[in-house]
Design a protein around this motif. Structure first.
Motif, mmCIF file in Angstrom:
data_model
loop_
_atom_site.group_PDB
_atom_site.id
_atom_site.type_symbol
_atom_site.label_atom_id
_atom_site.label_comp_id
_atom_site.label_asym_id
_atom_site.label_seq_id
_atom_site.Cartn_x
_atom_site.Cartn_y
_atom_site.Cartn_z
ATOM 1 N N UNK A 159 0.901 -1.338 0.034
ATOM 2 C CA UNK A 159 0.214 0.113 -0.176
ATOM 3 C C UNK A 159 0.847 1.259 0.046
ATOM 4 N N UNK A 160 1.992 1.312 0.823
ATOM 5 C CA UNK A 160 2.856 2.651 0.966
ATOM 6 C C UNK A 160 3.636 2.606 -0.319
ATOM 7 N N UNK A 161 3.912 1.665 -1.153
ATOM 8 C CA UNK A 161 4.768 1.744 -2.421
ATOM 9 C C UNK A 161 3.730 2.128 -3.600
ATOM 10 N N UNK A 162 2.468 1.637 -3.401
ATOM 11 C CA UNK A 162 1.412 2.009 -4.480
ATOM 12 C C UNK A 162 0.905 3.649 -4.421
ATOM 13 N N UNK A 163 0.937 4.048 -3.033
ATOM 14 C CA UNK A 163 0.680 5.526 -2.903
ATOM 15 C C UNK A 163 1.949 6.398 -3.259
ATOM 16 N N UNK A 164 3.003 5.842 -3.278
ATOM 17 C CA UNK A 164 4.114 6.566 -3.579
ATOM 18 C C UNK A 164 4.256 7.028 -5.156
ATOM 19 N N UNK A 165 3.984 5.772 -5.633
ATOM 20 C CA UNK A 165 4.050 6.003 -7.260
ATOM 21 C C UNK A 165 2.627 6.606 -8.266
ATOM 22 N N UNK A 166 1.633 6.091 -7.552
ATOM 23 C CA UNK A 166 0.435 6.350 -8.283
ATOM 24 C C UNK A 166 0.284 7.707 -8.880
ATOM 25 N N UNK A 167 0.451 8.624 -8.504
ATOM 26 C CA UNK A 167 0.278 10.091 -8.942
ATOM 27 C C UNK A 167 1.586 10.583 -9.815
ATOM 28 N N UNK A 168 2.560 9.882 -10.204
ATOM 29 C CA UNK A 168 3.561 10.379 -10.994
ATOM 30 C C UNK A 168 2.986 10.548 -12.458
ATOM 31 N N UNK A 169 3.461 11.657 -12.960
ATOM 32 C CA UNK A 169 2.902 11.782 -14.223
ATOM 33 C C UNK A 169 3.028 11.036 -15.456
ATOM 34 N N UNK A 170 4.448 10.371 -15.442
ATOM 35 C CA UNK A 170 4.540 9.325 -16.531
ATOM 36 C C UNK A 170 4.553 7.880 -16.087
#
Length: 541
Positions: free
Chosen positions: A458-469
């Motif tokens: 969950x923490x990993x998902x939240x860290x990357x989900x909003x990256x523009x690319x």
């Protein structure tokens, strides 16, 4: 002859796609001007041009691409022009990239024009399309006919994916000999498939003699099961080369003896920039021979020696040789039998290579000590690193602080692969924290098979989900509960394609240590996060 034949052979009515209208050409120039001057993935990497420079270059690029495509069309005027359109688009893209690589702010307009004009006259002869097939005498005469045209400007040929017999090779011999002064790139990969060893070696000897003396920039002999006999069959050609910039010997059965033959036959690799030996049976002694080639290649930028059965002795030799290659941009040593000692020496070699953009070090038995040594070196070097792969190296949470510190400063990273290790929730959370801010170019993260539970995922998902690319998060093969998977799907509800599959996930797996068990994930995550609050990711282990 049947009197109806002429009518039956008439071409059906079709729309001509070439040449493009003047309006289409102007619109393309405008589009290229915008791409050269506005923010794109390429201008972020190489820098953008001013509107004025972009407009000038856009016009020159379009003129050159049109000239190349039009010459192509003139050779087959009965077609619909679709191949000319494809070439037109390809040339525009290629020349745009060349202009951007030259860098913004250049005032040397003459240099730009010279590059474009030269590119416009480069012609590629390629018979590799379609299904693999045998070529005999008659077909070779028909297929290679364009190479016999007076005044042709073919400088690059690709005979890959077609199997030449002796008859076809004898047809090709005088044709290739006549092109010696103009050929710069030759691709003979997979060109004797299915032939007996004796016939294949004879064909190789014929091609080698025909091409002797060509001043080649690129030579591809991959996928030919060469072995030592095959390498020596190409000896005449190899011995005549002193200006090679690219050499491909992949999937060629390059044994210890064959590697020594390569080292012995090529007189000079001082200009070599790309050297690839993927999927061979080189072994330690062969690696020692290849390392000698590497030492003699000071301009080397791209070195691949993956899946080559190299152990610690060969790994040490290669690591020491790589210290002399200070211009490396891409290094691929995946799937060899290295060890911790090699990992430490590799770290030392990487410290000499500040220009690295891609590093592939998966499945090398590096363990924590080797991974830490490499991560600590990379933290202070390779500022433009885009790809980091260290999967399958038995890396545990012990190496996580060093990896996190390294990743934290790699703000141009596009791909991170740490799959098939033992980072667990604690290690993955430390790395996730470094990805929360910045890393706007990140596209792919692979943390599959790392004994991760709901909390770490969950923490990993939240860290990357909003990256523009961002494009893909792979956390398959872990111990994420059903509740956790539902949470992950909710996090990626606006972009479900960015979340990889869970077909190999084991929701009931993992250790019975209370870190995960359906509804305990929230407390587990809070506990781990509290531990991480006081952790300095810049601290080296």
């Amino acid at each position: 002859m049947d009197a109806t034949a002429p009518n039956s052979e008439r071409r059906p009515f079709s729309i001509k796609l070439w040449p493009p209208s003047e309006n289409t050409r102007l619109m393309l120039v405008e589009r290229m001007t915008n791409n050269l001057s506005n923010q794109t993935i390429f201008t972020q990497k190489y820098g953008s041009l001013s509107k004025e420079d972009a407009a000038d270059n856009g016009k020159q690029i379009e003129d050159a691409a049109f000239e190349t495509a039009n010459k192509h069309y003139e050779k087959e005027p009965d077609g619909d022009g679709s191949s000319a359109v494809q070439l037109y688009a390809k040339e525009c893209s290629k020349l745009m990239l060349e202009v951007l690589k030259r860098g913004p702010g250049s005032k040397d307009k003459g240099f730009v024009k010279s590059e474009v004009v030269n590119a416009a006259h480069e012609t590629f002869f390629d018979i590799s399309k379609g299904q693999r097939a045998f070529i005999e005498t008659e077909e070779a005469e028909e297929l290679l006919k364009p190479l016999k045209e007076p005044g042709n400007s073919y400088s690059k040929i690709c005979f890959s994916n077609r199997s030449f017999g002796l008859g076809a090779a004898r047809v090709a011999e005088p044709i290739l000999a006549s092109l010696r002064d103009q050929l710069k790139e030759v691709d003979l990969s997979d060109f004797v498939a299915g032939r007996s060893e004796a016939e294949a070696l004879d064909v190789m000897n014929i091609f080698s003699t025909a091409l002797e003396g060509c001043v080649l920039k690129s030579l591809n002999l991959s996928d030919n099961a060469l072995g030592e006999k095959g390498v020596r069959a190409f000896g005449t050609l190899l011995q005549s080369q002193s200006s090679l910039e690219e050499l491909y010997l992949m999937n060629d059965g390059i044994s210890e003896e064959a590697a020594r033959a390569v080292c012995e036959l090529i007189p000079s690799t001082e200009k070599l920039k790309i050297l690839q030996f993927h999927n061979n049976m080189t072994g330690d002694e062969g690696a020692v021979a290849i390392s000698e080639v590497v030492k003699r290649s000071p301009l080397l930028e791209n070195f691949r020696c993956s899946s080559t059965r190299i152990g610690s002795e060969g790994g040490i030799a290669l690591s020491e040789a790589l210290e002399t290659c200070t211009r490396l941009k891409k290094l691929d040593l995946r799937d060899n039998m290295f060890n911790v000692e090699v990992g430490i020496l590799l770290g030392k070699a990487l410290s000499k290579n500040a220009n690295l953009t891609e590093i592939y070090l998966s499945y090398l038995n590096l363990e924590d000590e080797g991974a830490i040594a490499i991560a600590n070196v990379l933290k202070d070097s390779a500022p433009a690193l885009e790809v980091l792969e260290m999967a399958g190296n038995e890396i545990t949470t012990e190496a996580a602080p060093s990896l996190a510190a390294c990743i934290a400063v790699k703000q141009l990273l596009t791909k991170l692969n740490l799959a098939e290790n033992e980072l667990k929730d604690e290690g993955v959370m430390q790395i996730s924290r470094t990805l929360e801010e910045g890393h706007v170019q990140l596209k792919e993260v692979d943390m599959s098979v790392n004994s991760i539970s709901r909390a770490g995922a969950r923490m990993l998902a939240r860290a990357v989900v909003h990256k523009p690319e961002f494009r893909l998060l792979n956390i398959n093969g872990n111990y994420i509960s059903d509740v956790g998977i539902d949470e992950l799907k909710d996090i990626f509800k606006k972009s479900p394609d960015m979340l990889g599959p869970f077909d190999e996930n084991d929701p009931d797996g993992g250790d019975d240590d209370g870190e995960e068990s359906n509804d305990a994930g929230e407390g587990s995550e809070n506990e781990l996060e509290s531990k991480l609050k006081n952790l300095d990711v810049n601290q080296e282990d």
